[in-house]
Design a protein around this motif. Structure first.
Motif, PDB file in Angstrom:
ATOM      1  N   TRP A  64      -3.426  14.526  77.184  1.00  0.00           N
ATOM      2  CA  TRP A  64      -2.389  14.968  78.123  1.00  0.00           C
ATOM      3  C   TRP A  64      -1.050  14.322  77.783  1.00  0.00           C
ATOM      4  CZ3 TRP A  64       1.132  12.999  81.525  1.00  0.00           C
ATOM      5  CH2 TRP A  64       1.648  13.859  82.500  1.00  0.00           C
ATOM      6  N   LEU A  65      -1.092  13.052  77.469  1.00  0.00           N
ATOM      7  CA  LEU A  65       0.127  12.317  77.152  1.00  0.00           C
ATOM      8  C   LEU A  65       0.786  12.884  75.898  1.00  0.00           C
ATOM      9  CD1 LEU A  65       1.891   9.917  77.978  1.00  0.00           C
ATOM     10  CD2 LEU A  65       0.459   8.466  76.538  1.00  0.00           C
ATOM     11  N   THR A  66      -0.015  13.203  74.891  1.00  0.00           N
ATOM     12  CA  THR A  66       0.527  13.756  73.642  1.00  0.00           C
ATOM     13  C   THR A  66       1.202  15.098  73.893  1.00  0.00           C
ATOM     14  OG1 THR A  66      -1.171  12.639  72.321  1.00  0.00           O
ATOM     15  CG2 THR A  66      -0.066  14.534  71.323  1.00  0.00           C
ATOM     16  N   GLU A  67       0.553  15.970  74.660  1.00  0.00           N
ATOM     17  CA  GLU A  67       1.118  17.278  74.959  1.00  0.00           C
ATOM     18  C   GLU A  67       2.421  17.152  75.756  1.00  0.00           C
ATOM     19  OE1 GLU A  67      -0.096  21.414  77.364  1.00  0.00           O
ATOM     20  OE2 GLU A  67      -1.561  19.807  77.056  1.00  0.00           O
ATOM     21  N   THR A  68       2.419  16.257  76.737  1.00  0.00           N
ATOM     22  CA  THR A  68       3.614  16.074  77.561  1.00  0.00           C
ATOM     23  C   THR A  68       4.754  15.485  76.746  1.00  0.00           C
ATOM     24  OG1 THR A  68       2.237  15.763  79.531  1.00  0.00           O
ATOM     25  CG2 THR A  68       4.515  14.949  79.643  1.00  0.00           C
ATOM     26  N   ALA A  69       4.441  14.500  75.902  1.00  0.00           N
ATOM     27  CA  ALA A  69       5.470  13.877  75.063  1.00  0.00           C
ATOM     28  C   ALA A  69       6.060  14.892  74.085  1.00  0.00           C
ATOM     29  CB  ALA A  69       4.878  12.693  74.307  1.00  0.00           C
ATOM     30  N   ARG A  70       5.230  15.785  73.561  1.00  0.00           N
ATOM     31  CA  ARG A  70       5.714  16.798  72.630  1.00  0.00           C
ATOM     32  C   ARG A  70       6.690  17.754  73.332  1.00  0.00           C
ATOM     33  NH1 ARG A  70       1.081  18.673  71.088  1.00  0.00           N
ATOM     34  NH2 ARG A  70       0.875  17.247  69.324  1.00  0.00           N
ATOM     35  N   ALA A  71       6.342  18.160  74.557  1.00  0.00           N
ATOM     36  CA  ALA A  71       7.225  19.054  75.303  1.00  0.00           C
ATOM     37  C   ALA A  71       8.531  18.340  75.677  1.00  0.00           C
ATOM     38  CB  ALA A  71       6.519  19.550  76.562  1.00  0.00           C
ATOM     39  N   HIS A  72       8.411  17.090  76.084  1.00  0.00           N
ATOM     40  CA  HIS A  72       9.589  16.285  76.419  1.00  0.00           C
ATOM     41  C   HIS A  72      10.515  16.178  75.207  1.00  0.00           C
ATOM     42  CE1 HIS A  72      11.598  12.779  78.466  1.00  0.00           C
ATOM     43  NE2 HIS A  72      11.874  12.486  77.197  1.00  0.00           N
ATOM     44  N   GLN A  73       9.939  15.839  74.057  1.00  0.00           N
ATOM     45  CA  GLN A  73      10.737  15.665  72.851  1.00  0.00           C
ATOM     46  C   GLN A  73      11.366  16.983  72.408  1.00  0.00           C
ATOM     47  OE1 GLN A  73      11.466  12.685  71.362  1.00  0.00           O
ATOM     48  NE2 GLN A  73      12.944  13.932  70.213  1.00  0.00           N
ATOM     49  N   GLY A  74      10.656  18.093  72.628  1.00  0.00           N
ATOM     50  CA  GLY A  74      11.208  19.396  72.263  1.00  0.00           C
ATOM     51  C   GLY A  74      12.499  19.694  72.996  1.00  0.00           C
ATOM     52  N   VAL A  75      12.569  19.327  74.276  1.00  0.00           N
ATOM     53  CA  VAL A  75      13.800  19.537  75.044  1.00  0.00           C
ATOM     54  C   VAL A  75      14.900  18.606  74.550  1.00  0.00           C
ATOM     55  CG1 VAL A  75      14.845  19.405  77.346  1.00  0.00           C
ATOM     56  CG2 VAL A  75      12.549  20.376  77.065  1.00  0.00           C
ATOM     57  N   ILE A  76      14.559  17.353  74.292  1.00  0.00           N
ATOM     58  CA  ILE A  76      15.556  16.402  73.786  1.00  0.00           C
ATOM     59  C   ILE A  76      16.108  16.880  72.447  1.00  0.00           C
ATOM     60  CG2 ILE A  76      15.983  14.037  73.042  1.00  0.00           C
ATOM     61  CD1 ILE A  76      15.517  14.316  76.045  1.00  0.00           C
ATOM     62  N   ASP A  77      15.236  17.352  71.566  1.00  0.00           N
ATOM     63  CA  ASP A  77      15.685  17.845  70.262  1.00  0.00           C
ATOM     64  C   ASP A  77      16.639  19.024  70.418  1.00  0.00           C
ATOM     65  OD1 ASP A  77      14.150  15.939  69.010  1.00  0.00           O
ATOM     66  OD2 ASP A  77      12.512  17.307  68.488  1.00  0.00           O
ATOM     67  N   ALA A  78      16.307  19.936  71.344  1.00  0.00           N
ATOM     68  CA  ALA A  78      17.181  21.091  71.579  1.00  0.00           C
ATOM     69  C   ALA A  78      18.539  20.644  72.115  1.00  0.00           C
ATOM     70  CB  ALA A  78      16.509  22.063  72.552  1.00  0.00           C
ATOM     71  N   LEU A  79      18.540  19.666  73.003  1.00  0.00           N
ATOM     72  CA  LEU A  79      19.799  19.146  73.533  1.00  0.00           C
ATOM     73  C   LEU A  79      20.644  18.498  72.446  1.00  0.00           C
ATOM     74  CD1 LEU A  79      18.614  17.548  76.899  1.00  0.00           C
ATOM     75  CD2 LEU A  79      20.315  19.375  76.653  1.00  0.00           C
ATOM     76  N   THR A  80      19.978  17.819  71.511  1.00  0.00           N
ATOM     77  CA  THR A  80      20.700  17.102  70.463  1.00  0.00           C
ATOM     78  C   THR A  80      21.494  18.050  69.575  1.00  0.00           C
ATOM     79  OG1 THR A  80      18.977  15.393  70.493  1.00  0.00           O
ATOM     80  CG2 THR A  80      20.413  15.415  68.588  1.00  0.00           C
ATOM     81  N   THR A  81      21.091  19.310  69.502  1.00  0.00           N
ATOM     82  CA  THR A  81      21.824  20.278  68.673  1.00  0.00           C
ATOM     83  C   THR A  81      23.079  20.790  69.359  1.00  0.00           C
ATOM     84  OG1 THR A  81      20.615  22.222  69.496  1.00  0.00           O
ATOM     85  CG2 THR A  81      19.629  21.020  67.646  1.00  0.00           C
ATOM     86  N   VAL A  82      23.215  20.617  70.677  1.00  0.00           N
ATOM     87  CA  VAL A  82      24.368  21.167  71.395  1.00  0.00           C
ATOM     88  C   VAL A  82      25.220  20.108  72.081  1.00  0.00           C
ATOM     89  CG1 VAL A  82      23.200  23.376  71.762  1.00  0.00           C
ATOM     90  CG2 VAL A  82      23.031  21.604  73.512  1.00  0.00           C
ATOM     91  N   THR A  83      24.703  18.874  72.219  1.00  0.00           N
ATOM     92  CA  THR A  83      25.453  17.839  72.914  1.00  0.00           C
ATOM     93  C   THR A  83      24.903  16.469  72.526  1.00  0.00           C
ATOM     94  OG1 THR A  83      26.257  17.112  75.098  1.00  0.00           O
ATOM     95  CG2 THR A  83      23.958  17.846  74.962  1.00  0.00           C
TER      96      THR A  83
END
Length: 251
Positions: A64-83
């Motif tokens: 569960w932790l791995t899946e949640t961390a992956r989703a969390h990081q996916g949003v952070i990565d997307a944000l890093t491309t725009v801000t």
């Protein structure tokens, strides 16, 4: 949609929209919650999984932790491309939008100061691994014919290992000094546990560097030129990331 508010990061308002197909933790698309000139990027998560007690239990569940961390990081990565996002800790949850706004107000000064410092900058990670055995030991050792011969071989193996680690330490120190001089800031992290990282060799450098986005290409080229420079040393570069290592107490 009802549910608790999961907060990924705080950032300045940004004009470029996130990817339309982007989903966050628990499959809910992230959205921007504006308050006092700052933006909290949030999504809805179910109370059955993210209220205090079930969340504490889930954090002991590696899958569960791995899946949640992956989703969390996916949003952070997307944000890093725009801000320039200021990532919050995994599992930062509030009851509702009002709770998120209260958090922003309480930490507003720290958020603004840290965002000013990180604006236009990204984090690059550099790791150096030394081979777990010296190259010389790849040759089959001759069978000891006596106790004295055995002790001699053991001394030679010990000396060879010591020389390899000294070489690894010297190379890592030179590399870190060079990259730190180029970067605006740097952090040394503890060496990675090979059992957890699954990486081969011994991790002798685990560092993060804060680099202006505009200078990232030059930084990458600098790291690439060191690869293969010293036999038995493996250099790994990761990034660009949001500046986790430099967010300080604001996260």
């Amino acid at each position: 949609m009802t549910g608790l508010r999961y907060v990924y990061a705080v950032c300045r308002p940004f004009g470029t929209p996130l990817q339309s197909q982007l989903t966050g933790v628990a499959g809910d698309p992230p959205r921007a919650l504006n308050h006092h000139g700052l933006v909290a990027v949030v999504s809805h998560v179910p109370e059955r999984d993210f209220a205090e007690e079930p969340l504490r239990a889930h954090l002991e569940d590696l899958d569960w932790l791995t899946e949640t961390a992956r989703a969390h990081q996916g949003v952070i990565d997307a944000l890093t491309t725009v801000t320039t996002p200021l990532p919050l800790r995994l599992g930062t949850v509030f009851r509702d939008d009002s709770g998120v706004r209260t958090m922003i107000e309480a930490r507003e000064e720290d958020f603004r100061r840290t965002l000013d410092r990180l604006e236009g900058r990204v984090e690059w990670g550099v790791k150096v691994y030394a081979e777990s055995e010296p190259q010389e030991s790849a040759r089959p050792a001759q069978k000891a014919t006596s106790g004295r011969d055995y002790l001699r071989q053991r001394r030679m193996q010990t000396r060879s290992h010591e020389e390899m680690w000294q070489k690894a330490e010297s190379f890592s120190n030179r590399l870190h000094e060079k990259l730190s001089a180029f970067a605006e800031d740097s952090r040394l992290h503890p060496p990675q546990n090979p059992t957890l990282s699954k990486a081969t060799g011994r991790n002798v450098l685990n560092a993060a560097y804060l680099v202006p986005r505009a200078h990232s290409e030059e930084f990458v080229e600098m790291v690439d030129r060191t690869k293969g420079e010293v036999p038995g040393m493996r250099v790994e570069l990761t990034g660009p990331w949001a500046a986790y290592s430099f967010a300080g107490e604001a996260t």
